[in-house]
Design an enzyme around this catalytic site. Structure first.
Site, PDB file in Angstrom:
ATOM      1  N   TYR A 440     -11.369   8.363   7.115  1.00  0.00           N
ATOM      2  CA  TYR A 440     -10.448   9.435   6.592  1.00  0.00           C
ATOM      3  C   TYR A 440      -9.737  10.342   7.784  1.00  0.00           C
ATOM      4  O   TYR A 440     -10.266  10.153   8.765  1.00  0.00           O
ATOM      5  CB  TYR A 440     -11.313  10.255   5.378  1.00  0.00           C
ATOM      6  CG  TYR A 440     -12.088  11.166   5.912  1.00  0.00           C
ATOM      7  CD1 TYR A 440     -12.667  11.630   6.829  1.00  0.00           C
ATOM      8  CD2 TYR A 440     -12.840  11.813   4.836  1.00  0.00           C
ATOM      9  CE1 TYR A 440     -13.845  12.242   7.207  1.00  0.00           C
ATOM     10  CE2 TYR A 440     -13.873  12.753   4.926  1.00  0.00           C
ATOM     11  CZ  TYR A 440     -14.338  12.882   6.206  1.00  0.00           C
ATOM     12  OH  TYR A 440     -15.618  13.893   6.407  1.00  0.00           O
ATOM     13  N   GLU A 441      -8.670  10.851   7.268  1.00  0.00           N
ATOM     14  CA  GLU A 441      -7.862  11.600   8.387  1.00  0.00           C
ATOM     15  C   GLU A 441      -7.221  10.395   9.332  1.00  0.00           C
ATOM     16  O   GLU A 441      -7.051  10.814  10.460  1.00  0.00           O
ATOM     17  CB  GLU A 441      -8.487  12.522   8.879  1.00  0.00           C
ATOM     18  CG  GLU A 441      -9.083  13.852   8.115  1.00  0.00           C
ATOM     19  CD  GLU A 441      -8.007  14.347   7.140  1.00  0.00           C
ATOM     20  OE1 GLU A 441      -6.779  14.002   7.258  1.00  0.00           O
ATOM     21  OE2 GLU A 441      -8.363  14.600   5.907  1.00  0.00           O
ATOM     22  N   GLY A 442      -7.203   9.147   9.167  1.00  0.00           N
ATOM     23  CA  GLY A 442      -6.488   8.158   9.916  1.00  0.00           C
ATOM     24  C   GLY A 442      -7.704   7.428  10.479  1.00  0.00           C
ATOM     25  O   GLY A 442      -8.620   7.801  11.281  1.00  0.00           O
TER      26      GLY A 442
END
Length: 599
Positions: A440-442
């Site tokens: 998550y978050e890239g």
């Protein structure tokens, strides 16, 4: 056997004071109150809250998880009380701007405190983390009117915040976002669409939830340039600041996940009836750039999750190794049955965990210090210099620290042996919780492509050249020290930096002509950068520890341990740099050798 959590305050303070330069940070305009003494007092109180309130509900929260019933999400037992206490004691407001009710503490100090929350209870810590990310985005880009309505309540924690990007058809490719925003004629918009993977998207711990939602206006161009950002509250806010009607949005379900069970990951549906009422943040079609304010904040914090969950796994593994009596260690002449801590391979695993955690912590805190300079230094040129370092290291902290956490938490299970595979010991939870951090978050690949593309190729490697120059200055000091231990560390650092420079040169020569091969080696380059930058931090730590010992510092056990972990890192971890460099310069083509039919 489940261990408690004890914040590693001694190492945190060592990094804050001797590596990240807290005393100098506290002299920046607006940060004058954050003296080293004040920071030590804050960390002491935070450690008590983390150990006494958050850690005890970590395992039970994992076991119980969240409960969804007809759109209502109830967190695990104890979470609501813990959140209320968290807000009442002012922790939620700690890093926020004073003009909105925050305490305005440096990112450097708040990063150390954030590490405690994440180690003690990562699922819980995600809620205030997302709220503060939303606060940053609203504070930087929204109108004064919207700031006045939403920020004081969000800073206090009375209202929480979320980030709504991902859709069923739009994961990492945000150009595919299809949620709609139609002007209502009164300055508001009607939002419709479905968002998935929304962390703490629904719960009953706060009075209101403020969703930041990416959506397209009717005249929006295709692609990422046509995305706008909207505030869409769960409950509408009346003119007097009180809460009004429920907005047209609902949590359709929550996900059943591998880890972070106590953090509800929601499917949010907006506008099933007349449309959810939303308010435009900033200018139309600039929403993705605005959201990156929140995303960059979140990426550094997720990198800190990697540090934090690794620390928790290490503490548990160390406690088990001290307690578990098994066998007679090789090389032990006593002939006695001893705790497994005495076995050489267990000692190796614990040393590996400890050294990597110390390197990650130092690099993450150092990046936070650069953030403080980038935001608070009075000289614009100095701010730009530090912002360039922040932009270079953000994908490294996010990607390398989280990837390392998977290995560290896995090693923690290995120290436990078969008992680590049993859920009741708690070791497996840390491994399961760590697994999401690289996604998550890239994802790691997204961070790596950002690093090689925007941070290396596009600027001709200039920011990386400055970092390598700083590393080289430390290397020269180590080799000239006349200290055999420091000289050995310096030689290892030189070899690591040389591997990073070699990989950089290959990327600069091939990025434009062979973009697929460059991308195939991107993750290796990110890990290479992390290993070398972490090695630089450990080398500097060895310098400081040596000087403090020479000055007669009484904390000899800690300082000698710091020297030992720095030497281990130089001997056992920095050699990984050569492997990663070879993967980039020699192995990228082989990663692309098979066509579709060959798989």
């Amino acid at each position: 056997m489940m261990t408690s959590y004890t914040a590693p305050q001694r190492d945190m303070l060592f990094v804050l004071n001797h590596l990240a330069g807290l005393e100098a940070v506290s002299q920046l305009p607006g940060l004058e109150d954050a003296t080293p003494d004040m920071a030590a007092a804050i960390l002491d109180e935070a450690a008590k809250f983390a150990a006494g309130v958050l850690a005890p509900i970590n395992a039970s929260g994992d076991l119980q998880g969240c409960r969804w019933d007809n759109g209502v999400v109830t967190p695990a037992d104890g979470f609501a009380d813990a959140y209320a206490s968290f807000c009442e004691t002012g922790w939620n407001a700690m890093p926020a701007q004073p003009e909105f009710g925050g305490q305005g503490l440096p990112s450097l100090v708040s990063s150390a405190v954030q590490e405690m929350w994440k180690s003690a209870n990562m699922a819980f810590a995600l809620c205030p983390m997302l709220t503060l990310g939303a606060v940053n985005a609203i504070a930087e880009h929204a109108s004064d009117e919207l700031k006045a309505v939403y920020l004081p309540k969000m800073v206090s924690g009375e209202w929480t915040g979320t980030m709504n990007l991902t859709e069923p058809n739009a994961g990492s490719d945000l150009a595919a976002v299809r949620s709609r925003a139609v002007p209502a004629g009164d300055g508001s918009y009607r939002i419709s669409g479905t968002k998935i993977f929304i962390t703490w998207g629904e719960h009953d711990m706060a009075e209101n939830i403020v969703h930041l939602v990416l959506a397209r206006l009717p005249d929006a161009p295709e692609g990422v340039k046509g995305i706008s950002l909207f505030i869409v509250p769960k409950y509408l806010v009346n003119a007097d600041g009180s809460l009004g009607a429920r907005n047209d949005l609902v949590c359709a379900s929550i996900e059943h996940k591998l880890g972070i069970h106590a953090s509800p990951t929601a499917v949010m549906v907006f506008g099933e009836n007349d449309g959810a009422i939303g308010y435009l943040v900033g200018e139309p079609h600039k929403g993705l750039a605005y959201m990156f304010t929140m995303m960059n904040h979140a990426r550094l914090n997720v990198g800190m999750e990697g540090v934090a969950i690794s620390e928790r796994a290490f503490q548990q593994a160390l406690a088990y190794a001290k307690d578990r009596v098994q066998g007679k260690p090789m090389g032990d002449s006593s002939g006695q049955t001893r705790p497994i801590l005495y076995h050489p391979d267990v000692r190796r695993m614990l040393m590996d965990m400890k050294s990597r955690i110390e390197a990650m912590r130092a690099l993450a805190y150092q990046t936070a210090a650069h953030m403080d300079y980038a935001h608070h230094h009075p000289d614009e040129a100095v701010r730009r210099e530090h912002q360039a370092r922040v932009e270079l290291l953000t994908p490294v902290v996010k990607g390398w620290c989280t990837e390392t956490s998977i290995n560290v938490t896995s090693t923690g299970i290995q120290v436990h042996g078969g008992m680590g595979f049993i859920e009741e010991t708690g070791a497996a939870q840390h491994f399961r919780d760590a697994r999401i951090t690289t996604i998550y978050e890239g994802t790691t690949a997204i961070q790596a492509n950002d690093l090689i593309g925007r941070k290396v190729a596009r600027e001709g490697g200039s920011s990386l050249a400055v970092l390598l120059a700083d590393i080289d200055a430390t290397r020269e000091q180590l080799l000239a020290s006349g200290n055999a231990q420091l000289s050995a560390i310096g030689a290892a650092l030189a070899r690591g930096a040389g591997a990073l420079a070699e990989a950089r040169d290959w990327l600069l020569a091939h990025y434009a002509s062979q973009p697929a091969q460059a991308a195939a080696g991107a993750v290796a380059f990110l890990k290479l950068t992390g290993v070398v930058a972490g090695g630089w931090m450990m080398a500097r730590a060895a310098q400081v520890a040596t000087q403090l010992l020479a000055d007669g510092d009484s904390d000899t056990v800690f300082l000698n341990a710091k020297l030992a972990t720095a030497r281990y890192y130089a001997d056992q971890v920095l050699p990984e740099a050569a492997l990663y460099a070879a993967q980039i310069t020699q192995g990228a083509a082989s990663a692309l050798a098979l066509d579709e039919e060959g798989f």
